[in-house]
Motif scaffolding. Sequence first.
Motif, short mmCIF file in Angstrom:
data_model
loop_
_atom_site.label_atom_id
_atom_site.label_comp_id
_atom_site.label_asym_id
_atom_site.label_seq_id
_atom_site.Cartn_x
_atom_site.Cartn_y
_atom_site.Cartn_z
N ALA A 176 0.80 -1.12 -0.01
CA ALA A 176 0.00 -0.10 -0.05
C ALA A 176 0.77 1.31 0.21
O ALA A 176 0.48 2.23 -0.73
CB ALA A 176 -0.79 -0.02 1.26
N SER A 177 2.07 1.21 0.82
CA SER A 177 2.80 2.36 0.86
C SER A 177 3.26 2.93 -0.45
O SER A 177 3.96 3.76 -0.56
CB SER A 177 4.01 2.08 2.06
N ARG A 178 3.61 1.81 -1.37
CA ARG A 178 4.08 2.07 -2.68
C ARG A 178 3.24 2.76 -3.57
O ARG A 178 3.52 3.13 -4.64
CB ARG A 178 4.58 0.79 -3.22
N ARG A 179 2.15 2.72 -3.23
CA ARG A 179 0.84 3.28 -3.82
C ARG A 179 0.35 4.68 -3.47
O ARG A 179 -0.07 5.31 -4.45
CB ARG A 179 -0.32 2.37 -4.20
N THR A 180 0.61 4.91 -2.17
CA THR A 180 -0.08 5.95 -1.55
C THR A 180 0.60 6.41 -0.10
O THR A 180 1.25 5.36 0.46
CB THR A 180 -1.55 5.70 -1.24
N PRO A 181 0.63 7.62 0.20
CA PRO A 181 1.47 7.72 1.31
C PRO A 181 0.54 7.29 2.53
O PRO A 181 -0.74 7.49 2.72
CB PRO A 181 1.26 9.37 1.67
N SER A 182 1.28 6.32 3.51
CA SER A 182 0.76 5.46 4.33
C SER A 182 1.17 6.13 5.56
O SER A 182 2.04 6.53 5.80
CB SER A 182 1.07 4.02 4.24
N VAL A 183 0.22 6.13 6.62
CA VAL A 183 0.59 7.03 7.71
C VAL A 183 0.03 5.98 9.09
O VAL A 183 -1.05 5.46 9.13
CB VAL A 183 0.19 8.37 7.92
N ILE A 184 0.59 6.41 10.36
CA ILE A 184 -0.03 5.91 11.74
C ILE A 184 -0.35 7.36 12.15
O ILE A 184 0.52 8.25 12.22
CB ILE A 184 1.17 5.13 12.58
N VAL A 185 -1.28 7.33 12.85
CA VAL A 185 -1.85 8.49 13.27
C VAL A 185 -1.98 8.44 14.69
O VAL A 185 -2.27 7.63 15.62
CB VAL A 185 -3.37 8.97 12.97
N ASP A 186 -1.88 9.89 15.72
CA ASP A 186 -2.08 9.67 16.87
C ASP A 186 -3.27 9.70 17.37
O ASP A 186 -3.87 10.89 18.04
CB ASP A 186 -1.12 11.04 17.50
N GLU A 187 -4.13 8.64 17.30
CA GLU A 187 -5.25 8.47 17.56
C GLU A 187 -5.70 6.97 18.07
O GLU A 187 -5.27 6.07 17.36
CB GLU A 187 -6.42 8.47 16.60
N PHE A 188 -6.11 7.14 19.32
CA PHE A 188 -6.21 5.74 19.93
C PHE A 188 -7.61 5.38 19.54
O PHE A 188 -8.60 5.86 20.01
CB PHE A 188 -6.26 5.70 21.72
N VAL A 189 -7.87 4.16 18.98
CA VAL A 189 -9.09 3.61 18.44
C VAL A 189 -9.34 2.31 18.89
O VAL A 189 -10.66 1.85 18.74
CB VAL A 189 -8.93 3.98 16.95
#
Length: 324
Positions: free
Chosen positions: A205-218
Amino acid sequence: MPTPAATFDPATASIAVVTFNRSALLARLLESITLMDPKPGHVVIVDNASSDDTTEVVGSFRERLGTELVYRRLETNTGGSGGFSEGVRIAYELGSQWIWLMDDDVEVISDGLAKMGRWAPRFKSIQGRRYDYDGSEFYWQYRIAERMGIPIPFAPASFDASGFKPMNSGCFEGMFIHRDIVAQIGLPDPRFFIYWDDQLYGWLASRRTPSVIVDEFVLRRTREIKQWDMGVRHMNASSNAYRYYIMRNRAIIKRYYRSLGVYNPVLFGLGTALTFAKELIRLVFVERTLRGTSNLWRGLKDGRAIARDRDWAPMPALVDTPTP
């Protein structure tokens, strides 16, 4: 700060859960979904041929879940990777714009979907944060050393004012992915059975689009796992099956790397050696034994057959897309 969530419609999201003989944990997850606000449009449950009362537990939530429940019971246990491949397929065919993947041993924070939705207009591959079983912050290795194909254990845990960090990995305990990316990279590969499947999928996925971990506890983990506490980092206990697939599935990663032109035999071999060493450390310091090493060697041996398979091919895209 994330983009305002005005363009995110929770009804376009599906939660896809994989379960196997853990009906009590699944019930806890489903109970947390009844309390969600907002709720997703669908909840897809893939049952890996459980022999307990999973079917009855799912049925007991059908009328009170508060959203459409889709239950698929497989005829055989296809492992986590097979289950998630089927879950993503079902959610995609339902027309879901967003697919939120999770194991059965977590529960959802009630406003978790709203939190993820705040980032949805900006990114298409997102990982939220989790609380561990004891309520502490769970650290996940969100970056991999690409050419070695292994997690980077010292990637920074803290966030800056942006509220997100770039990642090139993935975890099916909370991956939030847009259908456009699924269409491009295909379904998760069921051939892994367990282990490495989500890391590879997140990397694709990261090769196709900017991928992120976000500071949100879910999410919150609901199963205690024996582990070796090393401060900020920890090492979980494993099993003989995990040890086998950890080594065998390195061959599947190698095949993907070769197909995409990123395979470096020296660096990837180093990654495999470090993985083997890590599993030995896990045996000694977490499980206090050396029994189980035979499964590591057996996994390496069986991986050679995958490496030699002339008919092997990566999972196909769901639509024709240009190579990045």
